[in-house]
Design an enzyme around this catalytic site. Structure first.
Site, mmCIF file in Angstrom:
data_model
loop_
_atom_site.group_PDB
_atom_site.id
_atom_site.type_symbol
_atom_site.label_atom_id
_atom_site.label_comp_id
_atom_site.label_asym_id
_atom_site.label_seq_id
_atom_site.Cartn_x
_atom_site.Cartn_y
_atom_site.Cartn_z
ATOM 1 N N TYR A 189 29.749 31.667 28.714
ATOM 2 C CA TYR A 189 29.843 30.463 29.548
ATOM 3 C C TYR A 189 28.930 29.376 28.983
ATOM 4 O O TYR A 189 28.036 29.643 28.174
ATOM 5 C CB TYR A 189 29.464 30.799 30.993
ATOM 6 N N LYS A 216 34.369 37.106 23.622
ATOM 7 C CA LYS A 216 35.150 35.991 24.192
ATOM 8 C C LYS A 216 34.213 34.953 24.779
ATOM 9 O O LYS A 216 33.323 35.300 25.560
ATOM 10 C CB LYS A 216 36.094 36.516 25.274
ATOM 11 N N LYS A 248 33.899 30.734 26.467
ATOM 12 C CA LYS A 248 34.635 29.721 27.228
ATOM 13 C C LYS A 248 34.743 28.429 26.432
ATOM 14 O O LYS A 248 33.812 28.037 25.724
ATOM 15 C CB LYS A 248 33.923 29.435 28.550
ATOM 16 N N ASP A 258 38.566 31.156 25.962
ATOM 17 C CA ASP A 258 39.121 31.129 27.319
ATOM 18 C C ASP A 258 38.895 29.732 27.885
ATOM 19 O O ASP A 258 37.762 29.335 28.133
ATOM 20 C CB ASP A 258 38.391 32.182 28.159
ATOM 21 N N HIS A 265 41.739 41.645 32.810
ATOM 22 C CA HIS A 265 40.525 40.902 33.182
ATOM 23 C C HIS A 265 39.672 41.768 34.112
ATOM 24 O O HIS A 265 40.200 42.593 34.857
ATOM 25 C CB HIS A 265 40.960 39.631 33.911
HETATM 26 MG MG MG Z 1 40.010 34.031 31.608
#
Ligand code: MG
Length: 389
Positions: free
Chosen positions: A153, A179, A181, A210, A319
């Site tokens: 994030y 992963k 953001k 993402d 998820h």
């Molecule tokens: Mg997502």
């Protein structure tokens, strides 16, 4: 046996390991389904929570779904032997009187209780959950499954440096894929974040991005054009979850893999994605969160819908980032599991001491989901049921 109590409590969960960073007010609801079954002097309790990334559902649980379970005769909840709970039958009890459509967030409330019922059923059967559900997967569950570290994030200060530290910590734990953001900053800034993480993970093909459904049509197409040369693992949650026209247009313009479905919560919505989202069954990724999709019974409806359309189960990377989804990946023979090693505590991540080797791991060899093997999670649930951990 019978259910003697159902407890629920909504608690905050943060996108950051550092609790001092504001995180947008997300919550989750913990539940405990308490039975009269005692093993080795311990009462058997099933634990669940509302997965992560959205909000708790204590109101719906307490007003509508827990009372239906409490008021049901055990014969309506039990398996054919009468010695264990059958979560599919319990699910039908919870859904009594519910109308088609209007999924709203009731699916999350049902999924939260469903997680606890599966934990309970596998504990009574005295097997890890992935073994208890193995009849819905391949002939023999794999001994380990692929995993990746989720997180990444935006940090309010020193963003790229702190993001790089987070990816490095994940790599040091054994994760080979990560992963992060994007979509919350100008593209030039996002490309710097991607470059930093790609360097640490040693290959952009091990890095997913993402966008958290942030882009409108034009921004999505622009982002796809900018990301194409990066050679990323996948591009996730591109536009509004129900804007299938934009999704299909982006898929048509992007050679890399696209990941979708995280914010769709029913088989009805999954059918729309399959029919209109433009996804490619050999390449793209299905993210449906099993808890948010009415729990395992609802998730299996979705998996079987894609089975029937000729998709391989390795296209499913659910998820969630927690132990429940890891069991489902292993038991159902899915592609791999997200793990949140740092964020969304105390529920993200795996059991204490779990080894990740070359990007693979296995669910804990404990009865049920194995929350008891993760100290922080065990303590949180012990507090919910008023016991010392
Ligand atoms: Mg997502």
């Amino acid at each position: 046996m019978k259910i003697i109590d159902i407890r629920a409590r909504t608690v905050p969960i943060s996108r950051f390991a550092d609790a001092s960073i504001p995180s947008g007010g997300l919550t989750t609801t913990m539940v405990a389904v308490v039975t009269d079954v005692v093993r080795s002097g311990q009462r058997i309790v099933g634990f669940g929570f509302s997965s992560i990334g959205r909000f708790g559902q204590q109101g719906l649980i307490e007003e509508r779904f827990a009372p239906r379970l409490r008021q049901a005769a055990f014969a309506d909840l039990s398996d054919e032997t009468g010695t264990n709970i059958d979560p599919f039958r319990a699910w039908r009890v919870m859904m009594t009187g519910e109308k088609p459509g209007g999924h709203g967030e009731r699916c999350v409330a049902v999924g939260t209780l469903d997680m606890a019922l599966w934990d309970l059923a596998a504990k009574i059967a005295d097997v890890p959950l992935y073994r208890h559900i193995a009849c819905h997967g391949p002939a023999a569950p794999a001994p380990s499954v692929k995993v990746y570290a989720g997180g990444g994030y935006y940090y309010p200060e020193s963003d790229v440096g702190r993001l790089a530290d987070e990816a490095r910590r994940a790599r040091d734990l054994g994760y080979t894929r990560f992963k992060l953001k994007i979509g919350g900053a100008p593209l030039a800034q996002d490309l710097k974040r991607i470059e930093a993480v790609s360097t640490i993970m040693r290959d952009p093909a091990h890095v997913a991005v993402d966008a958290m459904n942030a882009y409108g049509r034009d921004a999505a197409l622009q982002a796809a054009a900018s990301l194409t040369p990066c050679g990323l693992w996948w591009f996730e949650d591109i536009c509004d979850p129900l804007d299938f026209a934009t999704l299909a247009e982006v898929v048509g313009s992007y050679d890399g893999a696209v990941a979708a479905g995280e914010a769709l919560f029913s088989v009805a919505e999954a059918k729309l994605l399959a029919a209109h989202g433009g996804l490619r069954k050999q390449r793209d990724i299905l993210l449906f969160d099993p808890v948010h999709c009415y729990g395992l019974p609802g998730y299996l409806q979705i998996v079987r819908e894609f089975d029937a359309r000729g998709w391989d189960r390795d296209r499913f990377w659910p998820h969630g980032g927690h132990l429940f989804t890891l069991h489902l990946v292993q038991g159902l023979g899915l592609g791999g599991a997200e793990v949140n090693p740092f964020c969304f505590q105390p529920f993200g991540g795996l059991a204490d001491g779990t080894l990740i080797a070359e990007g693979r791991t296995a669910a804990p060899d404990l009865p049920g989901i194995g929350f008891e093997g993760r100290t922080s999670t065990r303590q949180a649930f012990a507090e919910l049921v008023g016991e010392r951990s």
